[in-house]
Each structure stands twice: as C-alpha cells, then as structure tokens.
Write a protein that holds these residues in place. Sequence first.
Motif, short mmCIF file in Angstrom:
data_model
loop_
_atom_site.label_atom_id
_atom_site.label_comp_id
_atom_site.label_asym_id
_atom_site.label_seq_id
_atom_site.Cartn_x
_atom_site.Cartn_y
_atom_site.Cartn_z
N ASP A 173 0.84 -1.18 0.00
CA ASP A 173 0.00 0.00 0.00
C ASP A 173 0.88 1.24 0.00
O ASP A 173 1.86 1.32 0.76
N ASP A 175 0.78 4.82 1.00
CA ASP A 175 0.01 5.75 1.80
C ASP A 175 0.71 7.11 1.83
O ASP A 175 1.67 7.31 2.58
N ASP A 208 -6.38 3.65 9.00
CA ASP A 208 -7.18 4.12 7.86
C ASP A 208 -8.33 3.18 7.57
O ASP A 208 -9.35 3.58 7.02
#
Length: 210
Positions: A173, A175, A208
């Motif tokens: 991911d 971010d 998140d």
Amino acid sequence: MKRNIVIATLTAAALATGGTVAAFAAGDDGATATQRQTGTSAQSAADRDDDSADDRDDDASDDRTAVRSGGVTAAEAIAAALKHTPGTALSADLDDDGADAWEVNVVKGDGSEYDVRVAPDSGKVLGAQRDTDEDQDADDRAELAAVKGARTDAREAALAAAAKGTVTEVGLDDDHGTVTWTADTVKGGKHGEWKIALDSGKVTQDRDED
C-alpha cells in the motif's frame, strides 16, 4: 347479542348527555389484541435471533476462510511460489471464490508478472500464469522499487502479521508516498488490518481501515 345491546345503550346515553364514551370490547377482542401484541414481540425476538444468526454465520464463514488454509500459511505459500517462480513476491491472497488456493503475485527479474497458485492443504504449486496486463503506472513502479530495496519482504511481513491472527492476505500500500506492507488477519471471528514497515518489520494497526 348482549354485548351489542350494552354498546348501543352506552352510545345512546352518550348522545343524550352530549358527552363521549369509549367502549372497549371485552372477551374475544381483548384476546385478539393480546395475541397481536404477543405476535409482534415474538416477531421482534425472531428478527433479533435471525440477525444474531446471520452474524454468527458471517463469523463462521470468516473462520472457515482462515481454516481452509489447511495449515499452509501465507508465508509458506509465498516461499513455495518463489521456489517455483523466482522473483519478488508482491502479494499473497487466500482465494475464497471456491477454488481454495493461495494466489501469489510474483515479479521476475525481467519485469514479467506471474500469478502462482498454491494448494492450501499441501503447499504444492498448482500452476503459474503470466499476467498479460503488465502496464505499470507510477505507483506500481514506486512500490516495486521500494520492495526491492526493503529489508522486509512479503514472506517476512506475513510472518510478522501472523502474531495478530491467521493471515488471509498480504500486499502493498502506498500511503501518501510511504510504501508499506499490509495484511488482513482473522482471529476469533474478528478481522484485523495491519501495516508492516518495509525497513523494520514493525506491525501497527491500519487506522485508515479501522
């Protein structure tokens, strides 16, 4: 017949005095009202039981998804995939669409990508299929570059996340410019989502997705 006479008498008396009267039917009408109330309560209780059953079914399904790994963990599936198709593992996902297999995405040294399927019960590689859609965007290239220079690879990230529960998926991911490993876990019917640092392997909760 007597009940009708009583109601008619009360109505006539009310009209004569200019007042109002509320007549409540006794006997069968009272029983019917009680039955309606009892039926409503019973239906509400049944609805609650159905909702609870649905929640239990969902939790059981989650547990079955984790158990279907048959002892072959995400880390072991990644290791088996890389032994069959050397390269850099970018993700591993326990496929629950009925095929019951780990799917490990591997990028070889020449940049070609392969989806390697690993049996969840034996760890045997079932096959590897080249990904024909290999158009990488800027994020994909950034993630790949970050992983190649990382101290923690996909297998180690899966091992780290396993301390939080049964890992059903591990991947990458980006971010806000910071690339991390992410992992999904199941433990006691509850889902967990985690981030694993590329440099230190430290596991933190994915706020998140909380």
